[in-house]
Structure formats: structure tokens, C-alpha cells
Design a protein around this motif. Structure first.
Motif, PDB file in Angstrom:
ATOM      1  N   ASN A 223       8.163  36.064   7.819  1.00 46.63           N
ATOM      2  CA  ASN A 223       7.175  35.296   7.070  1.00 46.63           C
ATOM      3  C   ASN A 223       6.569  34.215   7.962  1.00 46.63           C
ATOM      4  O   ASN A 223       7.252  33.629   8.805  1.00 46.63           O
ATOM      5  CB  ASN A 223       7.820  34.597   5.866  1.00 46.63           C
ATOM      6  CG  ASN A 223       8.326  35.560   4.816  1.00 46.63           C
ATOM      7  OD1 ASN A 223       7.578  36.037   3.973  1.00 46.63           O
ATOM      8  ND2 ASN A 223       9.626  35.846   4.866  1.00 46.63           N
TER       9      ASN A 223
ATOM     10  N   ILE B  67       4.275  30.778   7.027  1.00 40.96           N
ATOM     11  CA  ILE B  67       3.804  30.012   5.874  1.00 40.96           C
ATOM     12  C   ILE B  67       3.323  28.651   6.358  1.00 40.96           C
ATOM     13  O   ILE B  67       3.942  28.029   7.227  1.00 40.96           O
ATOM     14  CB  ILE B  67       4.937  29.833   4.842  1.00 40.96           C
ATOM     15  CG1 ILE B  67       5.366  31.191   4.292  1.00 40.96           C
ATOM     16  CG2 ILE B  67       4.515  28.916   3.705  1.00 40.96           C
ATOM     17  CD1 ILE B  67       6.633  31.149   3.475  1.00 40.96           C
TER      18      ILE B  67
ATOM     19  N   SER C 162       0.065  32.236   3.527  1.00 38.59           N
ATOM     20  CA  SER C 162       1.348  32.943   3.591  1.00 38.59           C
ATOM     21  C   SER C 162       1.112  34.363   4.087  1.00 38.59           C
ATOM     22  O   SER C 162       0.232  35.070   3.570  1.00 38.59           O
ATOM     23  CB  SER C 162       2.011  32.973   2.204  1.00 38.59           C
ATOM     24  OG  SER C 162       3.265  33.614   2.268  1.00 38.59           O
TER      25      SER C 162
END
Length: 751
Positions: A328, A330, A352
Motif C-alpha cells: 500500500n 497512502i 491510496s
């Protein structure tokens, strides 16, 4: 945006016409400058009035001219009291001192304890205390907020998974936010760790029953995670060293009292042990993750502050010719502004990105590579408007843009739907009112109007794409018969426009979920009723009943394989319905040497879709009849604490074969009704001991020693079915278990 701000200021000006004067400010920690959310402000002269600081530590209230005594209370800080004469608008900021714990052992039973979680008054949300969970037993000794949530009623999970089901919902039906940005995959190391490094977190709030209208886009729950802002008074270092992972955090002021930063990093090194023993000696297999949290904060002036936070994490899994990596990225840019004495504004821009990559060889020796990802850009404008002493309005707008794309699909893959880049807009406006009707009756009500535009690439040629508008009302009433007896009732409607396709089940060693957007959103209506009773000596018990009905559900056809290479849309059935209902019980003890809680859930979750199970109701994958957790902590002395956790749950709903046949010499299984069978029950006992060394003014440290699954229960992770080699007419099931007894030891420090 300008129109909304103008309306907000107009409403605030109207408030002044009522001949009340406002008091507002921010509550922070004296030592670190961190804002304190959930602090309770009460007024001695008007005991019926109480207000909590919001997630950014801000509060405001309006009162007639008079003399008042204000008190601020927070469970980890000393009570602060101030007296004022209110004859004009006042700004009152508070700097709370942490509660002192350096006392004699004989006084231990009277101290104010850290609690692993507490209930936010009135709305019924569960708020985790990051410091309070530090001594609970967890797998591999890594403190984990998601694992702690799984001990609460209404929440079920499977070993080796950071995914969780809330009141019968699917894993992808939980909205997980990190500093307001959505997290699409919250797992590390195949689910054994979560993405959240507790050293970098300030607060975690769970909503699973009464969900305020500022949240939307998922059907089951909201987990709102806030990162620390960093100490704006002095520099500090904290970290820990464990058997397979280590972490380090650094924070401090950039300009004392005005700006701050925090950087927190983790890395596991399981691959070192993997390649240094037994048959794997000398190999270059990889199995590890790393992540990094960072945040910058700047106080522009007394009414405005800017915050930039980010997270980056990556998992690396590589065995021989197989690779599976995921991660991820973000980021959030946030602007907090106190527009006037009654109006607080929060503006956020979020990003994101979640993607994973699978690389393997097929039977012909060709490399197959899949690289799906989902990206999201978001804009949120939220206002908190404090009108008088009875009303607090929350309203705003939210815009969210999704981009779905599966890169590097081989030409042999038949799923044209996955090959196309797809987009989606999801926008919403909302309003929510906290209304103190009387000293005993409180209401939270409002609505959310969400708008879905499926965007490009979602339909085949010739098909039309339609936008939809969804009305989502929310209402909750909280009635306090007295300080020890409370009844809460609520109704919530939610919609969801995205979901995942995966290989099923809670835990999965291979990360292969694909996020899809839906032309017709899922819907859920929930009603719940709860009763809370408080007793002397810190005992408390809450019973909750709920009923949920769901529509527009999607599931795989009978006998359809979960294969990304197939035409995905042809394997799915739409327009299903579902229901979930149950009873939850939570008993807590929050004072004394022995603290902890017992949670129990009795529930049922079912689905009904034409084309599955002959159109009859069938158990959902997440259906578990019984779910029990017992968590306890005993403070033997100021430096030694023992803790334990016991969990029990009904086995997962699965489908077993009822017969077999052969096609071209290959044995095929014929399966029974969907999810009509059960895996064996799951249960385990975890134990932990923490020793806190004598601290100095600058240095603190502790040792933690524990064991996961103390009595070595071989719990089922999966069951595979094979033809019995000794009797070809029989089918045998082979159970896979992940863990037996797993010891852990870790050293933690802070200075």
C-alpha cells in the motif's frame, strides 16, 4: 465549497444572536503536544451538559453569561479544573498531565488503570487505548490493534489473517481509514501482522452498530485510525526488538511548540531463519515485509494547522519460481481551521494505492505475471458546528475517484473485463446532528446522500452505464435511566460500490484479491438495541441484539472456479439478498489488579441468490454460530504484569464433497449444498508476561515473554480432499494447520 463555507458561517452568526457566549479550544497532552480525542468536558453548575473533544482534540459549547467551573477528564490523564466568568467568547486550551503510576505496591489496587478499550459515550463506538493493549498476548509478540479488535463481540476472524468479519459481513465490507485515507489491504506476512504499526498510532475507533453519516462506502463497520502527530516539545526515540521483527520510531519538534514530525519503521527478518536451517539452507527464498509511517505537522497560527501524513508498506514472498508481492501507498494532506468560536473545519486530500504482483511459471515453462491495482483519490470537507448547548451539527461533502486496472495479463487470459481499465466516481453529502434532548435522552441522527457514477470500462459494448443516487438515513437514541443504566437503539442504512474477488475464506497464503466496482451498489439496513449496566468496583456488562438485511449481493455460481483467467463476470451471480442477526454480550472489569473482559456472540448469517443452492438460503462464508473471547490482565506488582487470552469459535462454513466421478481418467468431486458443512471448532490459549524495568527520567524499557497457542491445539486452516490411496472408493480430507506452540520474546524501549 465556497457556498458551503458561507452557509456554515451564516449558521454560526445566527448562533451568536441567541445571547449565549461560546467557549472553545483544543485539549492536548502537556508532555507531547498530541491532541486528545474523547476527552470529556463537564460543567459543575450544569451537570446535564457534557461534550467530548473530536478526533482532533477540539471542543466548543455555548452558555449564558455567568460564572462556571469547567472540568476536563480523560482516562489516561489527570483531571483539570478551571473557573471562569463568561461574559464574552472565550478560548480555553487545555494541556493535560499524564496520570502518574509510580506508587507503592500496597496502593496498587487503587490506581487508575490503562484500559485496552473504552466505549465512547453516547454513540457507542469502541475506542482502543494504544498503550493499554501493549501487554496483551499476541502472535510473535507484535502489538497489533487489528488483532485486539478481533477479541470484541460481533467480530470474527481466522488464524493467520488480519481480515475480519463484522456481524456476518464479508472481509471487504469494512471501511478501514488511516488518517482519513482508505486502506484496501490491511495485512502483512499473509495476515500474521496488520499494516498498522502501533508505535505510530494515536487512536483507533471502531463503529459497528450506529455509524455516523460522515462515514460511508462499506456495509459492515468503520475502523478509523489516527496517526500520532509527533512530540512538539522534545525529541524521543522508541522501538522494539523481537524474534522475527524489529521497529524504531523517532519524533520531535521542528520548531518547539509549533511544528513536529514522527517517523516510524518496521522490518521482519523471517527469511533469515528460513534460509539457514534444514532443507532450505543456502536457498534464497524470501518472506518478509517492511513499512514506514511519516507525518509532519505545522501550527500556522492559533486557529489553523496543516498536517501531511504518509504510509508505505511492502510484502515480499518468493519461493523457487513463484513470487507474490503486495503493498500500500497512502498519503493525506489535511488542513484544520477554527473558523470562529463555534465552527471547526477539516479539509483533507487523500491518495491510496494498493497493488500486488504474482509471477509464476506455467506447465510449458512460460512466465505468467499478474499485476492488479486499485487507486483512489479523495477530497473531504467536514464541518463541526456547535449550536448552543444541545446541538452539534456535522456536515460536509466528499468526492472519491477510483481507478481499477489489471496489468500484464497474458494473452491467453479470457477475462476481457479485467483487461480493461475501469474507473468510478463516488461522491456524497451528509449532515449529522448530536442532540441532547434532555439530561437523560441523547440522539444522533442524520442522512448521507451518496452518488455513484460507474465511469468508463465497466460494461460491454452496447451496454449503458447509469448513475445512481442512494439515500442513507441514520438515527440513534441513547437513554440514561441513571449513571449506571443505559439503553441505546439505532437504525442505519449503508451502501457499498466496490468489492473484492478472491480465492475465498478468511486467511490466504497467496494474496490474489481483485477489487471490482459495481454498477449497482450493495445495500444494508441494520437495527440494533443494547443495554448497559455498570456496577461498583469497575464492573460493566452490555448486551446487544441486532438484525441486518442486505441486497444486491454478489457471489460465485455453483461449481464456478475462482480463477482470474476466466471471464469473471460470467462466473458471478448478482441481485442476491442476505440476512444476519444475533446477540452480543460484553462484560468488562476496568479497576483493580485484575482487569479484562469477556465477549460472546451468538449469530446467524445467510445468503439467498437464484442459481445457488437451488435458490434456497445457505450459510455465508462468514457464518459462525458461537464466538467467545476471554481476555485478562493481572498486575502482580508495578513492574510485573501477567496477561492471557482464550478464544473459541464455531468452525467455518464450508462445502464438502458428497461423491466423485471420472472424466478422461481424471477424478472429479461432486460437492454438496453450499456451505452446509463445518470445519472443526477453533480454540486456543495465549499467555504473556511483561517486566517493566525501573525507569529513569529519560529512559523506559520492558521485556515481554509469551506463548501463542499454549496447549498446542492444531486448529484447521484449510481442508483438502483427495482420493484415498488405500480405498479408491473413498474420499479423505487432509487438514492443514498453521501453528502449534509459538513462543515469543521482545525487548521494548523508549527515551
Amino acid at each position: 465549497m465556497m457556498k458551503i463555507t458561507t452557509i456554515a458561517i451564516f449558521l454560526s452568526a445566527f448562533c451568536y444572536a441567541q445571547k449565549n457566549y461560546s467557549i472553545n479550544g483544543v485539549v492536548k497532552d502537556q508532555d507531547t503536544g498530541e491532541p486528545i480525542s474523547g476527552a470529556l468536558i463537564t460543567i459543575k453548575e450544569k451537570p446535564e451538559i457534557s461534550i467530548e473533544t473530536n478526533e482532533y482534540g477540539f471542543y466548543a459549547l455555548s452558555l449564558p453569561e455567568s460564572d462556571y467551573t469547567l472540568e476536563v477528564n480523560h482516562n489516561r490523564h489527570k483531571i483539570e479544573v478551571k473557573s471562569i466568568h463568561l461574559d464574552s467568547a472565550k478560548k480555553m486550551n487545555w494541556a493535560l498531565q499524564k496520570e502518574e503510576y509510580k506508587i507503592d505496591e500496597i496502593q496498587l489496587k487503587n490506581i487508575k488503570k490503562y484500559r485496552a478499550f473504552s466505549t465512547q459515550s453516547k454513540v457507542g463506538a469502541e475506542m482502543l487505548d494504544i498503550q493499554g493493549i501493549s501487554k496483551l498476548p499476541v502472535l510473535l509478540g507484535e502489538r497489533d490493534v487489528i488483532k485486539t479488535l478481533q477479541f470484541l463481540p460481533g467480530i470474527s476472524s481466522q488464524e493467520g489473517s488480519s481480515g475480519f468479519s463484522v456481524r456476518g459481513g464479508n472481509l471487504d465490507q469494512n471501511l478501514i481509514l488511516l488518517d482519513e485515507a482508505p486502506v484496501f489491504n490491511n495485512s502483512h506476512l499473509a495476515g500474521f501482522f496488520s499494516t498498522f504499526n502501533s508505535d505510530a498510532l494515536r487512536s483507533v475507533t471502531l463503529y459497528k452498530g450506529n455509524i455516523p453519516s460522515q462515514y460511508g462506502g462499506r456495509l459492515s463497520s468503520v475502523v478509523d485510525v489516527k496517526m500520532k502527530e509527533g512530540n512538539n516539545q522534545k525529541f524521543g526515540v522508541a522501538g522494539g526488538i523481537g524474534l522475527i521483527s524489529s521497529r524504531l520510531s523517532v519524533d520531535g519538534p521542528i520548531q518547539k511548540g509549533k511544528s513536529s514530525f514522527i517517523i516510524s519503521a518496521r522490518r521482519t527478518y523471517a527469511d533469515i531463519f528460513l534460509n539457514s536451517s534444514g532443507e532450505n539452507s543456502g536457498k534464497k527464498d524470501k518472506l518478509y515485509f517492511y513499512d514506514l509511517n511519516a507525518k509532519l505537522n505545522y501550527q500556522v497560527n492559533k486557529n489553523n494547522s496543516v498536517h501531511l501524513s504518509s504510509y508505505f508498506g511492502r510484502d515480499i514472498m518468493s519461493f523457487d519460481k513463484f513470487k507474490n508481492n503486495w503493498g500500500n501507498l497512502i498519503a493525506t494532506l489535511r488542513w484544520n481551521s477554527i473558523i470562529n468560536s463555534n465552527l471547526f473545519s477539516n479539509t483533507s486530500v487523500t491518495y491510496s494505492n494498493y497493488d500486488y504482483k504474482i509471477s509464476a511459471f506455467d506447465l510449458n515453462g512460460n512466465v505468467l505475471e499478474i499485476n492488479p491495482n486499485v487507486r483512489n483519490w479523495g477530497l473531504k470537507q467536514d464541518f463541526s458546528h456547535y449550536l448552543g448547548i444541545k446541538h452539534t451539527f456535522h456536515y460536509g461533502l466528499q468526492a472519491s475517484y477510483y481507478d481499477f486496472f489489471t496489468r500484464k495479463l497474458p494473452p491467453s487470459f479470457s477475462s476481457d473485463f479485467l483487461k480493461r481499465e475501469r474507473t468510478m466516481w463516488e461522491n456524497a453529502v451528509y449532515i449529522n446532528d448530536d442532540y441532547q434532548i434532555s439530561e437523560k435522552l441523547f440522539m444522533n441522527y442524520g442522512f448521507r446522500l451518496s452518488m455513484l457514477n460507474p465511469g468508463k470500462g465497466n460494461n460491454n459494448k452496447g451496454e449503458t452505464t447509469k448513475s445512481t443516487v442512494n439515500f442513507e438515513p441514520r438515527v440513534m437514541a441513547n437513554y440514561e435511566f441513571n449513571k449506571n443504566n443505559t439503553v441505546r437503539a439505532g437504525y442505519t442504512r449503508l451502501t457499498q460500490s466496490v468489492q473484492t474477488l478472491s480465492n475465498g475464506g478468511y486467511g490466504q497464503m497467496v494474496n490474489n484479491d481483485v477489487w471490482l466496482n459495481l454498477n449497482k451498489p450493495l445495500t444494508m439496513d441494520q437495527v440494533n438495541l443494547s443495554y448497559t449496566k455498570k456496577f461498583d468496583k469497575g464492573y460493566e456488562i452490555t448486551g446487544d441484539v441486532f438484525y441486518k438485511k442486505m441486497a444486491n449481493l454478489v457471489d460465485y455460481k455453483d461449481d464456478a472456479g475462482v480463477d482470474i483467467s476466466d471471464n469473471v463476470k460470467n462466473n458471478l451471480l448478482f441481485n442476491g439478498i442476505g440476512r444476519a442477526y444475533g446477540f452480543e454480550l460484553l462484560a468488562k472489569k476496568t479497576k483493580g489488579r485484575l482487569t479484562g473482559w469477556i465477549s460472546y456472540t451468538l449469530s446467524k448469517t445467510e445468503r439467498k441468490i437464484e442459481g445457488i443452492n437451488k435458490g434456497n438460503w445457505y450459510n455465508a462464508n462468514s457464518d459462525k454460530t458461537h464466538n467467545l473471547s476471554v481476555v485478562a490482565s493481572y498486575e502482580l506488582s508495578p513492574s510485573i504484569t501477567f496477561s492471557g487470552a482464550f478464544v473459541y469459535s464455531t468452525g467455518n462454513a464450508v462445502t464438502f464433497p458428497v461423491g466423485k466421478y471420472e472424466i478422461d481418467g481424471q477424478t472429479m468431486f461432486q460437492y454438496g449444498k453450499r456451505n452446509s458443512n463445518r470445519m472443526p471448532a477453533y480454540h486456543r490459549l495465549d499467555l504473556n508476561a511483561t517486566y517493566e524495568r525501573k525507569t529513569t527520567k529519560r529512559f523506559k524499557s520492558s521485556w515481554s515473554v509469551g506463548v501463542y497457542n499454549a496447549y498446542g491445539r492444531k486448529n484447521p486452516y484449510a481442508i483438502n480432499f483427495l482420493q484415498d490411496e488405500n480405498n479408491p472408493d473413498k474420499i479423505k480430507g487432509v487438514q492443514t494447520s498453521l501453528f502449534s506452540v509459538v513462543p515469543n520474546i521482545s525487548y521494548n524501549f523508549k527515551f
